[in-house]
Write a protein that holds these residues in place. Sequence first.
Motif, short mmCIF file in Angstrom:
data_model
loop_
_atom_site.label_atom_id
_atom_site.label_comp_id
_atom_site.label_asym_id
_atom_site.label_seq_id
_atom_site.Cartn_x
_atom_site.Cartn_y
_atom_site.Cartn_z
N ALA A 121 0.85 -1.19 0.00
CA ALA A 121 0.00 0.00 0.00
C ALA A 121 0.88 1.24 0.00
CB ALA A 121 -0.93 0.01 1.21
N PHE A 122 0.36 2.28 -0.64
CA PHE A 122 1.03 3.58 -0.66
C PHE A 122 2.47 3.49 -1.20
CE2 PHE A 122 -1.86 3.40 3.05
CZ PHE A 122 -2.87 4.21 2.54
N GLY A 123 2.65 2.58 -2.17
CA GLY A 123 3.94 2.47 -2.82
C GLY A 123 4.98 1.69 -2.06
N ILE B 47 4.71 -2.80 -5.36
CA ILE B 47 3.43 -2.96 -6.06
C ILE B 47 2.53 -1.77 -5.78
CG2 ILE B 47 1.36 -4.38 -6.27
CD1 ILE B 47 3.15 -6.78 -5.42
N THR B 48 1.97 -1.19 -6.84
CA THR B 48 1.05 -0.07 -6.69
C THR B 48 -0.39 -0.42 -7.09
OG1 THR B 48 1.73 0.74 -8.88
CG2 THR B 48 2.81 1.72 -6.95
N VAL C 86 0.15 -7.22 -11.92
CA VAL C 86 0.51 -6.19 -10.96
C VAL C 86 1.50 -5.24 -11.61
CG1 VAL C 86 0.14 -7.74 -9.00
CG2 VAL C 86 2.44 -7.46 -9.93
N ILE C 87 1.39 -3.97 -11.25
CA ILE C 87 2.37 -2.99 -11.68
C ILE C 87 3.15 -2.57 -10.44
CG2 ILE C 87 0.80 -1.01 -11.50
CD1 ILE C 87 2.22 0.03 -14.12
N ALA C 88 4.46 -2.54 -10.58
CA ALA C 88 5.35 -2.23 -9.46
C ALA C 88 6.24 -1.07 -9.85
CB ALA C 88 6.19 -3.45 -9.08
N GLN C 89 6.36 -0.10 -8.97
CA GLN C 89 7.13 1.10 -9.27
C GLN C 89 8.54 1.01 -8.72
OE1 GLN C 89 5.11 4.39 -7.40
NE2 GLN C 89 5.91 3.91 -5.38
N GLY C 90 9.45 1.64 -9.46
CA GLY C 90 10.82 1.82 -9.01
C GLY C 90 11.22 3.26 -9.22
N THR C 91 12.39 3.63 -8.72
CA THR C 91 12.82 5.02 -8.84
C THR C 91 13.39 5.34 -10.21
OG1 THR C 91 14.95 4.40 -7.88
CG2 THR C 91 13.27 5.23 -6.37
N ASN D 292 -1.65 2.64 -11.54
CA ASN D 292 -2.93 2.64 -12.27
C ASN D 292 -2.97 1.73 -13.49
OD1 ASN D 292 -4.45 4.38 -10.65
ND2 ASN D 292 -3.50 6.18 -11.56
N LEU D 293 -2.54 0.50 -13.37
CA LEU D 293 -2.55 -0.43 -14.49
C LEU D 293 -3.97 -0.84 -14.88
CD1 LEU D 293 -0.97 -2.35 -16.43
CD2 LEU D 293 -1.08 -4.05 -14.59
N GLU D 294 -4.26 -0.83 -16.18
CA GLU D 294 -5.49 -1.39 -16.73
C GLU D 294 -5.15 -2.12 -18.02
OE1 GLU D 294 -8.34 -1.50 -15.30
OE2 GLU D 294 -7.95 -0.07 -13.66
N ILE D 295 -6.02 -3.05 -18.44
CA ILE D 295 -5.85 -3.77 -19.70
C ILE D 295 -7.13 -3.62 -20.50
CG2 ILE D 295 -5.61 -6.05 -20.75
CD1 ILE D 295 -3.87 -6.85 -18.36
N TYR D 296 -6.97 -3.26 -21.78
CA TYR D 296 -8.11 -3.19 -22.68
C TYR D 296 -7.66 -3.75 -24.02
CZ TYR D 296 -12.17 -1.60 -25.23
OH TYR D 296 -13.30 -1.56 -26.00
N GLY D 297 -8.41 -4.72 -24.52
CA GLY D 297 -7.99 -5.39 -25.75
C GLY D 297 -6.68 -6.10 -25.52
#
Length: 345
Positions: free
Chosen positions: A179-181, A207-208, A219-224, A252-257
């Motif tokens: 949570a919260f990055g 994980i964000t 899952v999308i995970a952020q790095g610096t 904010n990962l989403e998948i479309y098509g």
Amino acid sequence: MKLTRLLTLVAAFALLFNISCNSESEFTQELFYGNGYLISNEGAFPTPNADVTFIAGDFSAKQDNIYSLNNNTNLGSVLQSLTFNGGAAYLVMNGSNKIQVVDRYTFKKYGEITEQIDNPRYAAFANNYLYVTNDKFGGEKYVSIYNAANNSFVKKISFIGNAERIVQAGGNIFVQNAAFGYGNTISQINTTTNELQSTITVPNGDITKTIAVNNSVYVIAQGTADSYIYQISSSGNIVNTKTLTGIANATNLEIYGDKYYFTAGKNVYTMSMNATTAPTTPLFTVPDSVDAYSALYGFNVINGRIFTSDANGFTQDSKISIYSLTGSLLTTFTAGKGANGFYIN
């Protein structure tokens, strides 16, 4: 194009399809909120001004505050998320410590869950159970489990780490323990035994966001410096990794098509799910907001449209902007304070 007129089209649909006759042969009318989109407005904590906005499918009309309109009472404080089960919508109220259960098409309330609910965040259904993440700041983190037939409490599963987003894939439940990055693990719950089955650790980034599409978890995970997208099978194995080279702090990962859509700062990116390299330029950039936290507070891709919200610092109504898949701005309008999610209905 600003959407300011009330729900005239929806009222017309209600007259055609939702008129019932009582014992005295009088007619009553109920508004119908299908064939469109719902926007969850979490409100400005601690004020109990959360509610839901309905938008017609062709964006020709909207109605704010559909919960209070149809129940003659406030929804409560901090609407964190919505989830659906058949004809019911479950409104997860983080600040009010409850889940309000409504008919998803009339928004009339017919149930409420409060047992073992403490700062709830998200909910998901699997194998005739309802699973709710609860994450109290400085307190207990757990998933509370309910019988989906009658919403009665079954048990809870506690975590050392956070209990944030929760999704169903292949009949299993996956809980984001970040949570919260901060945090890099996902917990898998076996829905036959309702016991923890495994813990998945992503090798890079925090994980964000966690979503489920076609029986896989993403899952999308952020790095610096770089960010990462991981695909996890319904059995709990990491089966694919995308490195978003040069894109820091992705969310904010989403998948479309066959494409990923994600955000980083005020930028919205897209890339093919089969791509081997990350995009070098964003699809579009949203305008400046009163603060960086507000600019892309809500995000989704539905029916070939990209939905974004600017929460405007939670001091005024949110600005909703809808874009085409090529990044062209289609329309803007306002919703309630703290608009945080978009759902097809």
